[in-house]
Motif scaffolding. Structure first.
Motif, PDB file in Angstrom:
ATOM      1  N   GLN A  49       0.829  -1.207   0.000  1.00 40.16           N
ATOM      2  CA  GLN A  49       0.000   0.000   0.000  1.00 40.16           C
ATOM      3  C   GLN A  49       0.864   1.258   0.000  1.00 40.16           C
ATOM      4  O   GLN A  49       0.547   2.239  -0.675  1.00 40.16           O
ATOM      5  CB  GLN A  49      -0.936  -0.001   1.203  1.00 40.16           C
ATOM      6  N   GLU A  50       1.955   1.225   0.743  1.00 37.77           N
ATOM      7  CA  GLU A  50       2.861   2.378   0.788  1.00 37.77           C
ATOM      8  C   GLU A  50       3.496   2.607  -0.584  1.00 37.77           C
ATOM      9  O   GLU A  50       3.621   3.747  -1.035  1.00 37.77           O
ATOM     10  CB  GLU A  50       3.954   2.145   1.849  1.00 37.77           C
ATOM     11  N   ARG A  51       3.902   1.516  -1.247  1.00 33.61           N
ATOM     12  CA  ARG A  51       4.473   1.657  -2.591  1.00 33.61           C
ATOM     13  C   ARG A  51       3.450   2.230  -3.561  1.00 33.61           C
ATOM     14  O   ARG A  51       3.784   3.087  -4.387  1.00 33.61           O
ATOM     15  CB  ARG A  51       4.964   0.302  -3.107  1.00 33.61           C
ATOM     16  N   ILE A  52       2.207   1.768  -3.463  1.00 29.97           N
ATOM     17  CA  ILE A  52       1.153   2.283  -4.344  1.00 29.97           C
ATOM     18  C   ILE A  52       0.949   3.776  -4.093  1.00 29.97           C
ATOM     19  O   ILE A  52       0.847   4.576  -5.028  1.00 29.97           O
ATOM     20  CB  ILE A  52      -0.157   1.501  -4.145  1.00 29.97           C
ATOM     21  N   LYS A  53       0.906   4.163  -2.820  1.00 35.58           N
ATOM     22  CA  LYS A  53       0.718   5.573  -2.469  1.00 35.58           C
ATOM     23  C   LYS A  53       1.874   6.419  -2.987  1.00 35.58           C
ATOM     24  O   LYS A  53       1.663   7.494  -3.566  1.00 35.58           O
ATOM     25  CB  LYS A  53       0.595   5.709  -0.951  1.00 35.58           C
ATOM     26  N   ASN A  54       3.100   5.926  -2.817  1.00 35.24           N
ATOM     27  CA  ASN A  54       4.268   6.662  -3.312  1.00 35.24           C
ATOM     28  C   ASN A  54       4.257   6.760  -4.834  1.00 35.24           C
ATOM     29  O   ASN A  54       4.614   7.805  -5.388  1.00 35.24           O
ATOM     30  CB  ASN A  54       5.556   5.992  -2.844  1.00 35.24           C
ATOM     31  N   GLN A  55       3.850   5.677  -5.502  1.00 38.02           N
ATOM     32  CA  GLN A  55       3.790   5.704  -6.961  1.00 38.02           C
ATOM     33  C   GLN A  55       2.751   6.726  -7.438  1.00 38.02           C
ATOM     34  O   GLN A  55       2.980   7.450  -8.407  1.00 38.02           O
ATOM     35  CB  GLN A  55       3.457   4.316  -7.515  1.00 38.02           C
ATOM     36  N   GLU A  56       1.615   6.780  -6.758  1.00 34.72           N
ATOM     37  CA  GLU A  56       0.593   7.768  -7.118  1.00 34.72           C
ATOM     38  C   GLU A  56       1.117   9.184  -6.937  1.00 34.72           C
ATOM     39  O   GLU A  56       0.855  10.064  -7.761  1.00 34.72           O
ATOM     40  CB  GLU A  56      -0.668   7.552  -6.287  1.00 34.72           C
ATOM     41  N   ALA A  57       1.869   9.408  -5.863  1.00 38.89           N
ATOM     42  CA  ALA A  57       2.443  10.741  -5.635  1.00 38.89           C
ATOM     43  C   ALA A  57       3.446  11.089  -6.735  1.00 38.89           C
ATOM     44  O   ALA A  57       3.448  12.219  -7.244  1.00 38.89           O
ATOM     45  CB  ALA A  57       3.118  10.789  -4.263  1.00 38.89           C
ATOM     46  N   ARG A  58       4.290  10.121  -7.122  1.00 38.89           N
ATOM     47  CA  ARG A  58       5.243  10.369  -8.207  1.00 38.89           C
ATOM     48  C   ARG A  58       4.521  10.646  -9.515  1.00 38.89           C
ATOM     49  O   ARG A  58       4.911  11.541 -10.273  1.00 38.89           O
ATOM     50  CB  ARG A  58       6.174   9.164  -8.379  1.00 38.89           C
ATOM     51  N   ASP A  59       3.456   9.874  -9.783  1.00 41.83           N
ATOM     52  CA  ASP A  59       2.693  10.090 -11.015  1.00 41.83           C
ATOM     53  C   ASP A  59       2.070  11.481 -11.046  1.00 41.83           C
ATOM     54  O   ASP A  59       2.063  12.148 -12.080  1.00 41.83           O
ATOM     55  CB  ASP A  59       1.595   9.027 -11.173  1.00 41.83           C
ATOM     56  N   GLU A  60       1.553  11.913  -9.898  1.00 44.98           N
ATOM     57  CA  GLU A  60       0.940  13.243  -9.822  1.00 44.98           C
ATOM     58  C   GLU A  60       1.992  14.331 -10.075  1.00 44.98           C
ATOM     59  O   GLU A  60       1.752  15.278 -10.814  1.00 44.98           O
ATOM     60  CB  GLU A  60       0.275  13.444  -8.462  1.00 44.98           C
ATOM     61  N   LYS A  61       3.163  14.190  -9.477  1.00 42.94           N
ATOM     62  CA  LYS A  61       4.243  15.163  -9.710  1.00 42.94           C
ATOM     63  C   LYS A  61       4.641  15.170 -11.181  1.00 42.94           C
ATOM     64  O   LYS A  61       4.888  16.235 -11.757  1.00 42.94           O
ATOM     65  CB  LYS A  61       5.464  14.819  -8.859  1.00 42.94           C
ATOM     66  N   PHE A  62       4.705  13.980 -11.774  1.00 44.99           N
ATOM     67  CA  PHE A  62       5.069  13.883 -13.186  1.00 44.99           C
ATOM     68  C   PHE A  62       4.029  14.559 -14.071  1.00 44.99           C
ATOM     69  O   PHE A  62       4.374  15.275 -15.015  1.00 44.99           O
ATOM     70  CB  PHE A  62       5.231  12.406 -13.562  1.00 44.99           C
ATOM     71  N   ARG A  63       2.746  14.362 -13.754  1.00 46.25           N
ATOM     72  CA  ARG A  63       1.680  15.023 -14.525  1.00 46.25           C
ATOM     73  C   ARG A  63       1.780  16.540 -14.398  1.00 46.25           C
ATOM     74  O   ARG A  63       1.665  17.269 -15.393  1.00 46.25           O
ATOM     75  CB  ARG A  63       0.298  14.548 -14.060  1.00 46.25           C
ATOM     76  N   LYS A  64       2.004  17.022 -13.187  1.00 48.42           N
ATOM     77  CA  LYS A  64       2.142  18.470 -12.986  1.00 48.42           C
ATOM     78  C   LYS A  64       3.349  19.011 -13.738  1.00 48.42           C
ATOM     79  O   LYS A  64       3.286  20.077 -14.345  1.00 48.42           O
ATOM     80  CB  LYS A  64       2.281  18.787 -11.491  1.00 48.42           C
ATOM     81  N   PHE A  65       4.452  18.266 -13.686  1.00 50.50           N
ATOM     82  CA  PHE A  65       5.664  18.684 -14.381  1.00 50.50           C
ATOM     83  C   PHE A  65       5.407  18.770 -15.888  1.00 50.50           C
ATOM     84  O   PHE A  65       5.778  19.757 -16.535  1.00 50.50           O
ATOM     85  CB  PHE A  65       6.794  17.692 -14.090  1.00 50.50           C
ATOM     86  N   ASN A  66       4.765  17.749 -16.444  1.00 51.54           N
ATOM     87  CA  ASN A  66       4.479  17.754 -17.887  1.00 51.54           C
ATOM     88  C   ASN A  66       3.511  18.875 -18.266  1.00 51.54           C
ATOM     89  O   ASN A  66       3.668  19.503 -19.318  1.00 51.54           O
ATOM     90  CB  ASN A  66       3.927  16.410 -18.342  1.00 51.54           C
ATOM     91  N   LYS A  67       2.518  19.118 -17.411  1.00 50.47           N
ATOM     92  CA  LYS A  67       1.569  20.193 -17.689  1.00 50.47           C
ATOM     93  C   LYS A  67       2.299  21.533 -17.707  1.00 50.47           C
ATOM     94  O   LYS A  67       2.103  22.345 -18.618  1.00 50.47           O
ATOM     95  CB  LYS A  67       0.475  20.190 -16.635  1.00 50.47           C
ATOM     96  N   ARG A  68       3.144  21.750 -16.718  1.00 51.11           N
ATOM     97  CA  ARG A  68       3.904  23.001 -16.646  1.00 51.11           C
ATOM     98  C   ARG A  68       4.844  23.121 -17.845  1.00 51.11           C
ATOM     99  O   ARG A  68       5.017  24.194 -18.417  1.00 51.11           O
ATOM    100  CB  ARG A  68       4.694  23.057 -15.332  1.00 51.11           C
ATOM    101  N   LYS A  69       5.446  22.021 -18.251  1.00 50.78           N
ATOM    102  CA  LYS A  69       6.334  22.012 -19.405  1.00 50.78           C
ATOM    103  C   LYS A  69       5.590  22.421 -20.672  1.00 50.78           C
ATOM    104  O   LYS A  69       6.085  23.232 -21.467  1.00 50.78           O
ATOM    105  CB  LYS A  69       6.921  20.600 -19.552  1.00 50.78           C
ATOM    106  N   GLU A  70       4.384  21.876 -20.834  1.00 52.28           N
ATOM    107  CA  GLU A  70       3.575  22.235 -22.001  1.00 52.28           C
ATOM    108  C   GLU A  70       3.168  23.710 -21.958  1.00 52.28           C
ATOM    109  O   GLU A  70       3.157  24.390 -22.988  1.00 52.28           O
ATOM    110  CB  GLU A  70       2.325  21.353 -22.085  1.00 52.28           C
ATOM    111  N   GLU A  71       2.829  24.212 -20.765  1.00 50.80           N
ATOM    112  CA  GLU A  71       2.488  25.628 -20.627  1.00 50.80           C
ATOM    113  C   GLU A  71       3.679  26.509 -21.016  1.00 50.80           C
ATOM    114  O   GLU A  71       3.509  27.526 -21.715  1.00 50.80           O
ATOM    115  CB  GLU A  71       2.063  25.938 -19.190  1.00 50.80           C
ATOM    116  N   ILE A  72       4.861  26.142 -20.591  1.00 55.69           N
ATOM    117  CA  ILE A  72       6.055  26.924 -20.916  1.00 55.69           C
ATOM    118  C   ILE A  72       6.310  26.885 -22.420  1.00 55.69           C
ATOM    119  O   ILE A  72       6.624  27.918 -23.038  1.00 55.69           O
ATOM    120  CB  ILE A  72       7.273  26.397 -20.123  1.00 55.69           C
TER     121      ILE A  72
END
Length: 89
Positions: A49-72
């Motif tokens: 469960q901890e690994r799943i939670k950490n993976q979800e957090a990494r995925d969310e950061k990655f999505r935000k990073f990609n969104k910001r990259k596209e905005e730039i």
């Protein structure tokens, strides 16, 4: 003969108590092993469960990073267009 039955009963009781004592240690060991297996299963589930939670957090950061990259990229493209329009004018 009465004493013979009493002695036979005592001997049978002795063997039964020895069997019960030896089986008790085996039964206690099995119970201990089952508890340990359950504890390990619980730990594994918590780790999973901890690994799943950490993976979800990494995925969310990655999505935000990609969104910001596209905005730039979009902003840079707009700036380039504005720059080209100024050169043409």
């Amino acid at each position: 003969m009465e004493n013979g039955y009493i002695i036979l009963g005592i001997v049978a009781l002795l063997f039964l108590s020895m069997y019960g004592y030896s089986y008790l240690s085996v039964a206690m060991e099995k119970i201990k092993l089952n508890k340990e297996k359950k504890r390990e299963a619980r730990k594994d589930e918590l780790r999973r469960q901890e690994r799943i939670k950490n993976q979800e957090a990494r995925d969310e950061k990655f999505r935000k990073f990609n969104k910001r990259k596209e905005e730039i990229k979009h902003e840079l493209m707009l700036l380039e267009k504005m720059k080209e329009k100024q050169k043409v004018s």
